[in-house]
Design a protein around this motif. Structure first.
Motif, short mmCIF file in Angstrom:
data_model
loop_
_atom_site.label_atom_id
_atom_site.label_comp_id
_atom_site.label_asym_id
_atom_site.label_seq_id
_atom_site.Cartn_x
_atom_site.Cartn_y
_atom_site.Cartn_z
N LEU A 171 2.07 1.78 -3.29
CA LEU A 171 0.95 2.19 -4.32
C LEU A 171 0.60 3.53 -4.10
CD1 LEU A 171 -1.04 -1.30 -4.88
CD2 LEU A 171 0.57 -0.36 -6.63
N VAL A 172 0.47 3.90 -3.14
CA VAL A 172 0.02 5.32 -2.40
C VAL A 172 1.15 6.42 -2.68
CG1 VAL A 172 -0.81 6.79 -0.58
CG2 VAL A 172 -1.58 4.30 -0.91
N ALA A 173 2.43 6.26 -2.21
CA ALA A 173 3.42 7.10 -2.17
C ALA A 173 4.30 6.62 -3.34
CB ALA A 173 4.21 6.93 -0.94
N SER A 174 5.29 6.12 -3.27
CA SER A 174 6.38 5.69 -4.02
C SER A 174 7.06 4.55 -3.41
CB SER A 174 7.32 6.87 -4.90
OG SER A 174 8.17 7.27 -3.70
N VAL A 228 0.83 -1.23 -0.06
CA VAL A 228 0.03 -0.05 -0.12
C VAL A 228 0.72 1.29 0.22
CG1 VAL A 228 -1.76 1.29 1.37
CG2 VAL A 228 -1.85 -1.17 1.16
#
Length: 227
Positions: A192-195, A189
């Motif tokens: 996917l959300v940040a990097s 997660v």
């Protein structure tokens, strides 16, 4: 300063917190250094499903680096007078280089095959429900693989025994399996959300969480399968 005084100085709560922060920083820097060839290439890749095999190749150096981090964090005492995280990291890296690759590379291969099949379900003419067993198999491969990496990082067993123990302790210590699965979900997660950079920046913290979460398994192995 006497030995007793040095021990008293390095054993207080604030000293332990400072020792933990220092250890995590050193391990983080060394982990990133060892994984740098793959990470640099990974950051340059476009986020596209066609690059999944290349992502797996870029992740290969991360296996030995993570194994060394697990070794260092497991063996390091949180005492300001006895901090040796760099020495422990390099000792773990040398000792576990071959063993960690034998565990890490097959796990990456299996996960890549499953991921490629998962993202190509429609083009292969398969129903969407096939995603469920593929995800479940992938989760099992990942949990067993991480268990195996922890075991080979902290103990000296033959590869086939490492795999057997990794599978056995999924059922023997379900709390470890659940904790590992939650860590993997959190890492996914976060990526996917940040990097990937955000995940890399927290690598030593995640490694520490894995060491602490795997304690029931490693304690049982030490008591029952080693002399």
């Amino acid at each position: 300063m006497s030995t007793a005084t040095r021990r008293e100085f390095g054993a207080g709560p604030l000293s332990r917190v400072a020792a933990l922060v220092y250890t995590l920083l050193v391990v983080e820097l060394l982990l990133l250094l060892c994984a740098a060839p793959g990470l640099v290439a990974l950051f340059a890749l476009e986020r596209h499903v066609s690059n999944l095999p290349l992502v797996a190749v870029c992740a290969v150096p991360l296996g030995p680096a993570l194994a060394a981090a697990l070794y260092a964090l497991h063996h390091q005492r949180l005492d300001l007078t006895e901090l040796r995280p760099a020495r422990l990291f390099w000792r773990g890296y040398r000792a576990n280089l071959a063993g960690s690759l034998l565990v890490w590379v097959p796990m990456l291969l299996w996960l890549t095959i499953l991921a490629v099949n998962l993202v190509n379900l429609r083009s292969a003419g398969l129903s969407g429900w096939w995603a469920v067993p593929l995800v479940l198999v992938g989760a099992m491969v990942a949990v067993v693989g991480v268990n195996a990496l922890v075991i080979t990082s902290l103990f000296t067993f033959r590869l086939r025994d490492v795999i057997r123990l990794a599978r056995y302790f999924v059922l023997r210590t379900p709390q470890v399996a659940v904790g590992t699965a939650l860590l993997l979900v959190a890492a996914t997660v976060l990526t996917l959300v940040a990097s990937e950079a955000a995940l890399a920046a927290l690598a030593s913290v995640l490694a520490l969480a894995l060491v602490r979460g795997s304690a029931p398994m490693t304690t049982a192995i030490r008591q029952e399968f080693t002399r």
